[in-house]
Design an enzyme around this catalytic site. Structure first.
Site, short mmCIF file in Angstrom:
data_model
loop_
_atom_site.label_atom_id
_atom_site.label_comp_id
_atom_site.label_asym_id
_atom_site.label_seq_id
_atom_site.Cartn_x
_atom_site.Cartn_y
_atom_site.Cartn_z
N CYS A 35 -5.67 -5.39 -2.58
CA CYS A 35 -6.35 -4.11 -2.86
C CYS A 35 -7.31 -4.26 -4.02
O CYS A 35 -8.36 -3.64 -4.05
CB CYS A 35 -5.32 -3.04 -3.15
SG CYS A 35 -4.17 -3.54 -4.43
N GLU A 90 -1.44 4.56 -3.78
CA GLU A 90 -2.08 3.31 -4.23
C GLU A 90 -2.89 2.81 -3.05
O GLU A 90 -2.34 2.29 -2.08
CB GLU A 90 -1.00 2.27 -4.61
CG GLU A 90 -0.22 2.62 -5.84
CD GLU A 90 -1.02 2.49 -7.13
OE1 GLU A 90 -2.19 2.06 -7.08
OE2 GLU A 90 -0.48 2.83 -8.18
N LYS A 136 10.06 1.95 4.06
CA LYS A 136 9.55 1.45 5.35
C LYS A 136 8.52 0.35 5.10
O LYS A 136 7.42 0.59 4.62
CB LYS A 136 8.90 2.57 6.18
CG LYS A 136 8.73 2.10 7.62
CD LYS A 136 7.57 2.67 8.35
CE LYS A 136 6.23 2.06 8.11
NZ LYS A 136 6.01 0.71 8.66
N GLU A 144 -14.21 -1.67 2.07
CA GLU A 144 -13.25 -2.73 1.82
C GLU A 144 -13.16 -3.63 3.06
O GLU A 144 -12.82 -3.15 4.14
CB GLU A 144 -11.89 -2.08 1.55
CG GLU A 144 -10.84 -3.02 1.08
CD GLU A 144 -9.53 -2.30 0.81
OE1 GLU A 144 -9.16 -1.41 1.59
OE2 GLU A 144 -8.87 -2.63 -0.18
#
Ligand code: NAD
Length: 484
Positions: A285, A251, A176, A384
């Site tokens: 990331c 992850e 997906k 983040e």
């Protein structure tokens, strides 16, 4: 010229394009204009895709040899190379990233298929020493049907990163893509079919996270789940995997530091530090979003970094600037929110807002932004941003440097800048991160480098030989020997 396409991009299930009851719009982040209409799959299509994957796994793919699978994977890599310019342009339109980055991403995607084609032929089992009349050996068997949930920042790279080792190991995939950028993953499914991958071995089911994503994560027919995305959704997906007692690779995000000691080569470090936060507009990331700098060189390094940031070209992805737009208006609002949250005492050195250029008004652009004197415990020091925003914090000694490097919930990547080799290796051991770079920075590195997080950056490893093993489960076989 309008980029609105005539047709809907359908799901790829069992080797056939499949429409859903509804569609969703994908927008070009460089202009804000609609780019495509895509099938909005839900539980029904996920059911179909899992059934197709199971069927292909049982009837075809699990019976193939590693050599046969490797040949097909190599052909997928070659077709990605053949269509690399088309794929790069599509990725750039869909994500806004500079065309050079789109091209690099496509090359890496092809490499994943080549690398796992090569390495799967070297995936041996063991013979285990035991009693003299018993032969004990192990097989590396595929799980069966693997689920793959992909983020929007590197769609073709991350789709290939997880699908290539899964397929090489003999699994069939249901993938997906993210709703913001599903187009290259759908194209990848077409190329895989053209390469001779059996229909149903790679199913791509676009849709919204809370619909298609949630249905895939919770599906009883999935044997292994690979999730790349935020910590928040990682938790949701983990809970679903726990219900079905299946392994999950996570992850997740990062708040990765560039740690610069007083003896570092600053002229060499500054451009790499800037690139580590502007690559993909900071939506990486493993972005180098914290700059921890020794006090004696603090002022000089901030000067070098800001000088460079001010020269960065900004524009639509297809113009191949150094910095493209953020993925969406929502993401730009999020980045602005971080900038506005910064308290007094923090110095805005450059950036801090969208660019003034009228021609860029339609897209979701944000200038490279540098904050100095950021408190490590503040929101900007901890969370983040996922934008081109760099937070600088000075340190006075090595102990404090290590403490600061490890002072967030994340542990994805770190870079150490020093000319003292002994110190560099000592620091590399002290820093809690899945990858440590010395006098360089790699946003995850090449396909051969195991990649993944410590702490809340996730668990399990993608890339490298380790990832191939992660898509297999060990079966031990013991045979009683009989002789004359
Ligand atoms: P996200 O977590 O919002 O979405 C990731 C994927 O999960 C998308 O496909 C989304 O549709 C799906 N999803 C959303 N809600 C879901 C639900 N309830 N159930 C199941 N699936 C759901 O992340 P994003 O915004 O697409 O990507 C940004 C995040 O991804 C950042 O935190 C970034 O650090 C992380 N990321 C990590 C890596 C890595 O390799 N460590 C790589 C790229 C991005």
């Amino acid at each position: 010229m309008s980029t609105i396409p005539a047709e809907v991009r359908n799901a790829m299930i069992g080797g056939e394009p499949v429409a859903a009851a509804a569609t969703f719009a994908v927008v070009n982040p460089s202009t804000g204009e609609p780019l495509a209409e895509v099938a909005r799959c839900g539980a029904t299509e996920i059911d179909q895709a899992v059934a197709a994957a199971r069927h292909t796994f049982e009837t075809a793919w699990r019976k193939t040899t590693a050599v046969e699978r490797a040949r097909i994977l190599r052909r997928i890599g070659a077709l990605i190379e053949r269509d690399s310019e088309e794929l790069a342009r599509l990725e750039t339109l869909d994500t806004g990233k500079p065309l050079s980055q789109g091209r690099a991403d496509v090359r890496v995607a092809a490499r994943y298929f080549e690398y796992y084609a090569d390495t799967v032929e070297a995936l041996f089992g063991d013979t285990v020493p035991g009693p003299s009349d018993v032969l004990i050996y192990t097989l590396n068997e595929p799980f069966g049907v693997t689920g793959h949930i992909i983020p929007w920042n590197y769609p073709i790279q991350i789709s290939s990163r997880t699908a290539a080792p899964a397929l090489a190991a003999g699994n069939c995939c249901v993938l997906k893509p993210a709703e913001e950028a599903p187009l290259t993953s759908l194209r990848l499914a077409e190329l895989a079919l053209e390469a001779g991958l059996p229909p149903g071995a790679l199913n791509v089911v676009p849709g919204l996270g809370e619909e298609a994503g949630a249905a895939l994560a919770a599906h009883r027919g999935i044997d292994h789940l690979a999730f790349t995305g935020s910590v928040e959704v990682g938790r949701i997906v983990s809970r679903a995997a726990a219900e079905n007692v299946i392994p999950v690779t996570l992850e997740l995000g990062g708040k990765s530091p560039n740690l610069v000691l007083a003896d570092a080569d600053l002229e060499a470090a500054a451009p790499v530090i800037v690139n580590s936060i502007i690559q993909n507009a900071g939506q990486t990331c493993s972005a180098g979003s914290r700059l921890l700098v020794a006090e004696p060189i603090h002022e000089r390094l901030v000067e070098l970094v800001s000088e460079r940031m001010k020269t960065i070209s900004i524009g639509p992805g297809l113009d191949d600037p150094q910095l493209g737009p953020l993925i969406s208006a929502a993401q730009r609002d999020r980045v602005r929110g971080f900038v506005e949250s910064v308290g007094s005492g923090v110095h805005l050195v450059c950036g801090g807002s969208p660019p003034a250029d009228e021609k860029l008004r339609g897209g979701y652009f944000f200038q490279p932004t540098l904050f100095d004197g950021v408190a490590p415990e503040s929101k900007l020091g901890q969370e983040e941003v996922f934008g081109p925003v760099l937070a600088v914090t000075p340190f006075s000694d090595l102990e404090q440097a290590v403490r600061l490097a490890n002072a967030t919930d994340y542990g994805l990547i770190a870079a150490i800048w020093t000319t003292d080799v002994g110190r560099a290796h000592w620091l590399a051991r002290e820093v809690r991160a899945g990858q440590v770079y010395i006098n360089t920075y790699g946003a995850g590195g090449g396909v051969e480098l195991p990649f993944g997080g410590f702490k809340r950056s996730g668990h399990g490893r993608e890339k490298g030989f380790e990832a191939l093993r992660a898509y297999t489960q060990t079966k031990t076989i013991a045979v009683k020997l009989a002789g004359g």
